[in-house]
Design a protein around this motif. Structure first.
Motif, mmCIF file in Angstrom:
data_model
loop_
_atom_site.group_PDB
_atom_site.id
_atom_site.type_symbol
_atom_site.label_atom_id
_atom_site.label_comp_id
_atom_site.label_asym_id
_atom_site.label_seq_id
_atom_site.Cartn_x
_atom_site.Cartn_y
_atom_site.Cartn_z
ATOM 1 N N ALA A 18 83.489 22.767 46.741
ATOM 2 C CA ALA A 18 83.338 22.912 48.187
ATOM 3 C C ALA A 18 84.683 22.781 48.885
ATOM 4 C CB ALA A 18 82.343 21.875 48.715
ATOM 5 N N TYR A 19 85.492 21.824 48.430
ATOM 6 C CA TYR A 19 86.770 21.637 49.126
ATOM 7 C C TYR A 19 87.664 22.859 48.982
ATOM 8 C CZ TYR A 19 90.653 19.481 51.395
ATOM 9 O OH TYR A 19 91.628 19.231 52.294
ATOM 10 N N HIS A 20 87.620 23.467 47.799
ATOM 11 C CA HIS A 20 88.447 24.662 47.615
ATOM 12 C C HIS A 20 88.006 25.809 48.524
ATOM 13 C CE1 HIS A 20 90.170 22.956 43.777
ATOM 14 N NE2 HIS A 20 91.196 23.300 44.495
ATOM 15 N N LEU A 21 86.826 25.649 49.121
ATOM 16 C CA LEU A 21 86.362 26.676 50.049
ATOM 17 C C LEU A 21 86.506 26.241 51.504
ATOM 18 C CD1 LEU A 21 83.224 27.807 48.092
ATOM 19 C CD2 LEU A 21 85.322 29.094 48.438
ATOM 20 N N ALA A 22 87.126 25.102 51.721
ATOM 21 C CA ALA A 22 87.303 24.626 53.089
ATOM 22 C C ALA A 22 88.180 25.614 53.847
ATOM 23 C CB ALA A 22 87.958 23.244 53.086
ATOM 24 N N GLY A 23 87.664 26.113 54.949
ATOM 25 C CA GLY A 23 88.418 27.095 55.720
ATOM 26 C C GLY A 23 88.496 28.442 55.046
ATOM 27 N N ARG A 24 87.687 28.640 54.002
ATOM 28 C CA ARG A 24 87.720 29.914 53.286
ATOM 29 C C ARG A 24 86.324 30.501 53.135
ATOM 30 N NH1 ARG A 24 89.238 29.477 48.032
ATOM 31 N NH2 ARG A 24 90.144 31.553 48.086
ATOM 32 N N CYS A 25 85.314 29.624 53.102
ATOM 33 C CA CYS A 25 83.947 30.102 52.911
ATOM 34 C C CYS A 25 83.553 30.987 54.083
ATOM 35 C CB CYS A 25 82.992 28.929 52.809
ATOM 36 S SG CYS A 25 81.267 29.430 52.855
ATOM 37 N N ILE A 26 83.015 32.166 53.774
ATOM 38 C CA ILE A 26 82.648 33.088 54.835
ATOM 39 C C ILE A 26 81.125 33.162 54.998
ATOM 40 C CG2 ILE A 26 84.777 34.439 54.908
ATOM 41 C CD1 ILE A 26 81.804 35.595 52.901
ATOM 42 N N GLN A 27 80.430 32.236 54.416
ATOM 43 C CA GLN A 27 78.993 32.088 54.673
ATOM 44 C C GLN A 27 78.138 33.240 54.190
ATOM 45 O OE1 GLN A 27 77.409 29.538 56.772
ATOM 46 N NE2 GLN A 27 78.965 28.959 58.221
ATOM 47 N N CYS A 28 78.481 33.836 53.063
ATOM 48 C CA CYS A 28 77.609 34.896 52.541
ATOM 49 C C CYS A 28 76.414 34.297 51.819
ATOM 50 C CB CYS A 28 78.377 35.844 51.629
ATOM 51 S SG CYS A 28 78.955 35.108 50.099
ATOM 52 N N GLY A 29 76.513 32.997 51.488
ATOM 53 C CA GLY A 29 75.351 32.321 50.921
ATOM 54 C C GLY A 29 75.044 32.670 49.485
ATOM 55 N N GLU A 30 75.951 33.368 48.817
ATOM 56 C CA GLU A 30 75.678 33.793 47.452
ATOM 57 C C GLU A 30 75.523 32.600 46.502
ATOM 58 O OE1 GLU A 30 74.463 36.828 47.322
ATOM 59 O OE2 GLU A 30 75.855 37.582 45.809
ATOM 60 N N CYS A 31 76.328 31.563 46.694
ATOM 61 C CA CYS A 31 76.290 30.413 45.775
ATOM 62 C C CYS A 31 74.907 29.793 45.754
ATOM 63 C CB CYS A 31 77.346 29.387 46.164
ATOM 64 S SG CYS A 31 77.369 29.000 47.914
ATOM 65 N N GLN A 32 74.359 29.636 46.927
ATOM 66 C CA GLN A 32 73.038 29.020 46.994
ATOM 67 C C GLN A 32 71.962 29.964 46.462
ATOM 68 O OE1 GLN A 32 72.310 26.743 50.438
ATOM 69 N NE2 GLN A 32 70.101 26.826 50.245
ATOM 70 N N ARG A 33 72.150 31.240 46.716
ATOM 71 C CA ARG A 33 71.171 32.206 46.222
ATOM 72 C C ARG A 33 71.095 32.179 44.699
ATOM 73 N NH1 ARG A 33 71.105 37.284 43.947
ATOM 74 N NH2 ARG A 33 73.333 37.626 44.149
ATOM 75 N N VAL A 34 72.249 32.115 44.021
ATOM 76 C CA VAL A 34 72.227 32.250 42.568
ATOM 77 C C VAL A 34 71.917 30.941 41.848
ATOM 78 C CG1 VAL A 34 73.871 34.139 42.666
ATOM 79 C CG2 VAL A 34 74.706 31.829 42.186
ATOM 80 N N CYS A 35 72.004 29.814 42.526
ATOM 81 C CA CYS A 35 71.829 28.536 41.825
ATOM 82 C C CYS A 35 70.444 28.468 41.179
ATOM 83 C CB CYS A 35 72.001 27.353 42.771
ATOM 84 S SG CYS A 35 71.795 25.791 41.893
ATOM 85 N N PRO A 36 70.400 28.340 39.857
ATOM 86 C CA PRO A 36 69.091 28.340 39.203
ATOM 87 C C PRO A 36 68.312 27.063 39.461
ATOM 88 C CG PRO A 36 70.830 27.978 37.580
ATOM 89 C CD PRO A 36 71.511 28.261 38.885
ATOM 90 N N VAL A 37 68.982 25.984 39.852
ATOM 91 C CA VAL A 37 68.266 24.732 40.090
ATOM 92 C C VAL A 37 68.241 24.366 41.575
ATOM 93 C CG1 VAL A 37 68.556 23.813 37.768
ATOM 94 C CG2 VAL A 37 70.323 23.398 39.464
ATOM 95 N N ASP A 38 68.455 25.394 42.405
ATOM 96 C CA ASP A 38 68.256 25.261 43.856
ATOM 97 C C ASP A 38 69.027 24.117 44.511
ATOM 98 O OD1 ASP A 38 66.656 27.375 43.579
ATOM 99 O OD2 ASP A 38 64.779 26.411 44.205
ATOM 100 N N ILE A 39 70.279 23.975 44.195
ATOM 101 C CA ILE A 39 71.100 23.001 44.916
ATOM 102 C C ILE A 39 71.519 23.646 46.246
ATOM 103 C CG2 ILE A 39 73.245 21.654 44.866
ATOM 104 C CD1 ILE A 39 72.992 21.722 41.791
ATOM 105 N N PRO A 40 71.319 22.958 47.363
ATOM 106 C CA PRO A 40 71.630 23.581 48.663
ATOM 107 C C PRO A 40 73.140 23.625 48.914
ATOM 108 C CG PRO A 40 70.813 21.359 48.989
ATOM 109 C CD PRO A 40 70.738 21.609 47.526
#
Lengths: 341, 145, 327, 279
Positions: free
Chosen positions: C262-284
């Motif tokens: 998450a920190y490596h995405l600080a100020g970089r995450c553009i909110q496409c939500g792909e990480c949450q979509r692909v998580c097989p164990v539904d981590i938010p």
């Protein structure tokens, strides 16, 4: 041993009885079903399709200590699996049990893997037949399995509506059935026949299939085929398909040392889809792209494994299809393998 | 929260070579007494402190972490502390969001002449961490079998 | 609504160009309502291209994902452009990648899709379980129209819409060479209600919440690999020397992983939500990313992936940045 | 059955550098800390062992001594990654841990009565050394022994004293090479495959064994074919990243073979069947 019935209102007390062992059952958190140790029967969630993470994690934990040591001391203390005690996995699906039977061959081939095999010995598998296929991407029947398959299982439970039909399949299963005898009743006459009908119906509901004949021999001949580039183009190189595969068994070994000098050598799941998996210390990587890695994954399951162990290392549980973020579909790949020339 | 406790926290402090380390040194040579809970790691600049240092310190048994550098405008490398300021503001908020009390991740400006301020900072950090207790959220557990 | 015929026609034109190597778009998935990435290198393949609310993948990832192997002696490197189809959110990944100078603007050809929202495939499959035959989803006004097995069903848009779309500020791509449809005006905004709700809880509650989530993590790294912003060739998570986090899977290492990610995405995450979509164990995971997103906006008035000319957030500063947290 | 994951402690009797530089090669002559281990231990030329330090890791190395050299094992290790760097810190009297013997061996029994040609490059000489030593210690069982070896410079040659000995005692025909011209070098200048053509050994009743960098092996195999060697007459060793060493962890496979278990020794005829072997 006679078939028995476990009335649904007695499931909880039966599970309570089993908590004197290390009891593993499917449990739900949010929408995710995972096999884990349960202390309280209420945690068990038996109305599930199939678990996200296969129960292989019980006999082949994601992270496992091999031995411990103290920095500077020559003594190595081996892990004693025996201490974990008798384990019961309750309610796993027939495909996942069959996967364990398949992986047994690898861990007992040539050198015996003491950790895995010991744990297998200590574990009794109580399966839950799939009256309804858990997903549209189930294809167990193509690989010699069945929604009511018994390979690898010690007991098979079949959901008959208000009760489960209990069939002990092995000595271990009979022993466990004995343990549970206070909660079991005689099975109603005709139950077995009805279960057979349910089994036939369930097999009929398996919607997807592949004819695997000839695939193991054909795969090595397609080494440079363009299909590998095509099917791997969308691959992200993550570990979903392998970590969640009930037959995938590759692992890494790492040493960990604490500040106190105490350390352990442990093994943890690894995935052939990761680039570091084959990376040499020199920087050379014999499988430099996702194309080679995908080819290896499919070939390992459908060609290398059967060549050595006479069984395809896939049980058709459909997890890799259901959970792949980019819809890479092993059946589609295999169809392309069949069609390729 | 003046609760009496036997808990003596471990504080890991990343001090920049040019100001805060010298400030702490001055406190020492001036015989200023400050709590002995701090383990100092000297870095060339507060801008050198990777946020992962903080995470790893908390994982490995630190109950609190302090990052200290030169006052704004005084950085030996002109701007290192400005970068650090952005980084740790975000890191601190984020760890708080996970449940790590803000008392555990602190940042200060201590110049080479501020031996007395160093004492105050350390006292505040130590008292703050004492109030929230030992860090055991995602500390590495004893080795599992 | 994107006109599929027009899309294919444009794609055919583009892929026929000498300076274009491949076009990355979408095609029908192998079952149910799924759609998946398509890689077109030949004009003959454009007829499989589609766009629908089932096209959830962020294709910007593929621009940086491709392994760059050494060019064999005597061969020229292939410098032809890659054409890519992007929705509004996806386009911000391109902007952010270019802001970070991951590649030059000339390397890519962007086909922008003004987007009215995509579905959450989990919601779809929960609502319509057991659909194997290929189905179709279209958005008509405020309803999704689902066609499968000869049946047709209507569902209110809100019921199947992906969460990220309910907060979308940029439905029309921010960077494109060609727009495939009329611009879509902003139809939603972000109030960070989810983040604020969690912020208000006590430290114990917060950790109890995250501990349970992190303990599920199996470290398949799909959240990292799917992320268009995670394109380092040598990822800090893979390094063994120094080793930032161990490969063993337990709450401590999993937490370390999620902090680092998450920190490596600080100020970089553009909110496409792909990480949450692909998580097989539904981590938010978006709840982690969105905390940074919110802070970055509040503290530094910065929104990642909106201005390719701006300096990346953490490689710049203002002399008067907030420092009320500093002793 | 013994737990195959538990290593034996070995004590370093002697340690010396074979070559200088960043990627220097150090040889360790070791014996088991517990002498009783020798009773269970038997290895053959070509076999490997997992060598490491608890807390650092383990990697696979060939045992570079022949079983005919009694009472000790030798490992020649190039400094490359984390584990090898830690091993290089060790000196005589220190200990590390060894797990093995692992993998298969050169079929020296089958080679009896034949001429043997070894073709090595750089650290690739390490698995060939036990072959040469075995033949020297069973000299009457074999025909002519031809040793071809090259490295970048003369300083990069491993096992220098042994080569001098080999040449002078008449056990073998020695051909040495360096890649680039250097002052005072009396032998061949050029790459090993070229030297092989220069020496041009006869394939008649002969076995060729080669080990070295992949690119060298590739051209040596081609040249051996040109010289008339049939694939069954040619042997080489493969290497891959390994973790378990006992055919479980999966990563070292080339095609359906595990390098750790079915290898590291393969005949060229075997490898020709496996497209992945030369990846």
């Amino acid at each position: 041993m006679a078939v028995k019935k476990l009335s649904k209102d007695k499931v909880k007390e039966a599970l309570q009885e089993l908590t004197k062992f290390r009891l593993i059952a499917p449990a739900k958190s949010d929408e995710v079903v995972i096999f884990k140790q349960i202390e309280n029967p209420d945690e068990a969630y038996l109305e599930y399709g199939n678990s996200t993470v296969p129960p292989k994690r019980v006999v082949f934990p994601q992270t496992e200590t091999l031995f411990r040591f103290l920095r500077g001391s020559p003594e190595l203390k081996e892990k004693d699996v025996e201490e974990e005690g008798t384990t019961v996995i309750f309610g796993l699906r027939p495909c996942d049990a069959r996967a364990m039977a398949i992986v047994d061959r690898l861990f007992s081939w040539d050198y015996e893997d003491p950790y895995y095999l010991k744990r297998r010995q200590l574990t009794t598998l109580v399966g839950l037949a799939c009256v309804e296929p858990p997903s549209v991407n189930c294809f167990c029947t193509s690989l010699g399995g069945s929604p009511f398959g018994t390979e690898g299982l010690d007991i098979l439970l079949t959901d008959m509506g208000d009760h489960y039909l209990v069939q002990a399949l092995t000595e271990k299963g009979e022993k466990l059935q004995e343990t549970l005898s206070a909660h079991l009743e005689d099975a109603p006459a005709g139950d077995e026949k009805k279960a057979e009908e349910l089994a036939a119906a369930a097999e009929g509901k398996i919607a997807r299939s592949i004819n695997t004949e000839g695939i193991p021999e054909k795969l090595p001949t397609l080494w440079e085929h363009e299909l590998w580039k095509k099917v791997s183009a969308a691959c992200l190189g993550c570990g979903i398909c392998t970590f969640l595969c009930p037959t995938c068994h590759c692992f890494d070994i790492q040493d960990e040392v604490e500040e106190t000098g105490e350390g352990r050598r442990a093994r943890m799941w690894d995935s052939c889809m990761f680039s570091e998996y084959t990376l040499h210390a020199s920087g050379h990587n014999p499988r430099p792209t996702r194309r080679e890695r995908t080819r290896n994954r499919i070939s390992h399951k459908y060609s290398y494994y059967p060549k050595r162990f006479e069984v395809i290392a896939c049980v058709g549980c459909g997890r890799c299809i259901n959970l792949c973020p980019v819809n890479i579909d092993i059946l589609e790949i295999l169809e392309q393998v069949v069609d390729a020339s | 929260m003046a609760e009496k406790t036997d808990f003596e926290p471990n504080i890991v402090a990343f001090l920049c070579n040019w100001c805060s380390y010298a400030g702490a040194d001055l406190a020492g040579t001036s015989r200023i007494h400050y709590p002995p809970n701090v383990r100092v790691i000297r870095v060339m600049c507060s801008g050198r402190v990777n946020p992962l240092f903080v995470m790893n310190a908390l994982q490995q048994g630190a109950d609190g972490v302090l990052i200290s550098g030169c006052h704004p405008g005084d950085c030996h490398y002109m701007q290192g502390n400005y970068y650090a300021r952005r980084r740790f503001n975000l890191m601190r908020n984020f760890l708080e969001y996970l449940g790590v009390e803000p008392e555990r991740v602190r940042m200060s400006w201590v110049s080479a002449s501020e031996g007395a301020k160093w004492k105050e900072v350390i006292e505040e950090v130590v008292n703050g961490v004492k109030a929230v207790g030992p860090m055991d959220m995602f500390k590495r557990r004893q080795l599992n079998w | 609504m994107v006109d599929i015929e027009k899309l294919r026609e444009i794609a055919r034109e583009i892929i026929s160009r000498d300076d274009v190597r491949q076009l990355i778009g979408y095609r029908q998935g192998t079952y149910g309502f799924r759609a998946r990435p398509a890689f077109v290198t030949d004009p003959g393949e454009v007829d499989k291209l589609i766009f629908s609310p089932a096209c959830v993948n962020n294709l910007a990832t593929y621009i940086t994902l491709e392994e760059r192997l050494p060019v064999p002696r005597g061969q020229e490197p292939d410098l032809r452009k890659v054409a890519v189809m992007v929705k509004g959110c996806d386009s911000r990944a391109l902007v952010q990648q270019m802001e970070e100078k991951a590649y030059e603007r000339e390397r890519i050809l962007v086909l922008g899709i003004p987007c009215t929202g995509v579905v959450d495939m989990d919601k779809v499959e929960k609502r319509f379980p057991g659909v194997l035959a290929r189905g179709e989803i279209v958005l008509e006004g405020d309803k999704f129209l689902l066609t499968y097995d000869g049946k047709e069903e209507e569902v209110a848009k809100g019921e199947l819409l992906a969460d990220k779309c309910t907060r979308c500020r940029y439905p029309t791509p921010l960077v494109y060479d060609q727009l495939l449809d009329e611009e879509v005006a902003r139809f939603a905004d972000d109030d960070y209600a989810d983040v604020e709700a969690l912020e208000k809880r006590s430290a114990e509650e917060k950790w109890a919440y995250w501990e349970e989530k992190f303990s599920r993590c199996i470290r398949c790294y799909s959240c990292r690999n799917v992320c268009p912003m995670c394109y380092c060739e040598d990822c800090v998570l893979d390094r063994l020397n120094p080793q930032w986090m161990r490969r063993s899977v337990d709450v401590s290492e999993n937490t370390a992983y999620h902090i680092a990610r998450a920190y490596h995405l600080a100020g970089r995450c553009i909110q496409c939500g792909e990480c949450q979509r692909v998580c097989p164990v539904d981590i938010p995971l978006m709840e982690l990313n969105r905390k940074f997103y919110k802070d970055v906006e509040e503290l530094y008035d910065y929104e990642p992936g909106t201005n390719a000319e701006a300096p990346p957030l953490l490689s710049t500063f203002k002399v008067d940045d907030r420092e009320d947290f500093i002793m | 059955m013994k737990n195959p994951y538990i290593p034996y402690e070995v004590k370093i009797e002697e340690a010396w550098y074979e070559t200088p530089g960043d990627r220097c090669i150090k040889t360790f002559k070791v014996t088991f800390a517990d002498e009783k281990v020798w009773d269970d231990w038997s290895h053959l030329p070509g076999q490997c062992a997992m060598v490491g330090i608890p807390g650092v890791g383990e990697s696979m190395f060939c045992i570079s001594s022949s079983p005919t050299e009694k009472g000790y094992l030798r490992f020649s290790i190039m400094k490359m990654g984390k584990n090898t760097s830690a091993l290089h810190e060790l000196e005589a009297g220190d200990s590390f841990y060894v797990r093995g013997p692992l993998g298969n061996n050169f079929p020296l029994e089958e080679w009896k009565g034949k001429n043997v040609i070894t073709i090595g490059g750089g650290i690739g000489q390490a698995p060939l050394r036990p072959v040469i030593q075995w033949i020297r210690d069973n000299r009457d069982d074999f025909g002519e022994l031809t040793v071809i070896y090259g490295a970048r410079t003369s300083a990069d040659h491993c096992f220098k004293p042994e080569f001098e000995d080999l040449g002078s005692c008449g056990d073998a025909c020695c051909h040495l090479a360096v890649d680039v011209e250097e002052e005072g070098w009396p032998h061949f200048v050029g790459f090993v495959p070229t030297l092989l053509m220069e020496v041009s050994p006869s394939p008649e009743n002969a076995i060729a064994v080669t080990c070295g960098p992949p690119i060298m092996i590739k051209f040596v195999l081609e040249n051996l074919e040109k010289l008339g060697f049939a694939p069954e007459q040619v042997y080489t060793t493969l290497e891959n990243r390994m973790k378990c060493g006992i055919g479980k962890c999966g990563r070292c496979n080339v095609g359906h073979l595990y390098v750790c278990k079915d290898g590291p020794v393969f005949s060229y005829s075997q490898l020709k069947e496996i497209p992945e072997a030369f990846a």
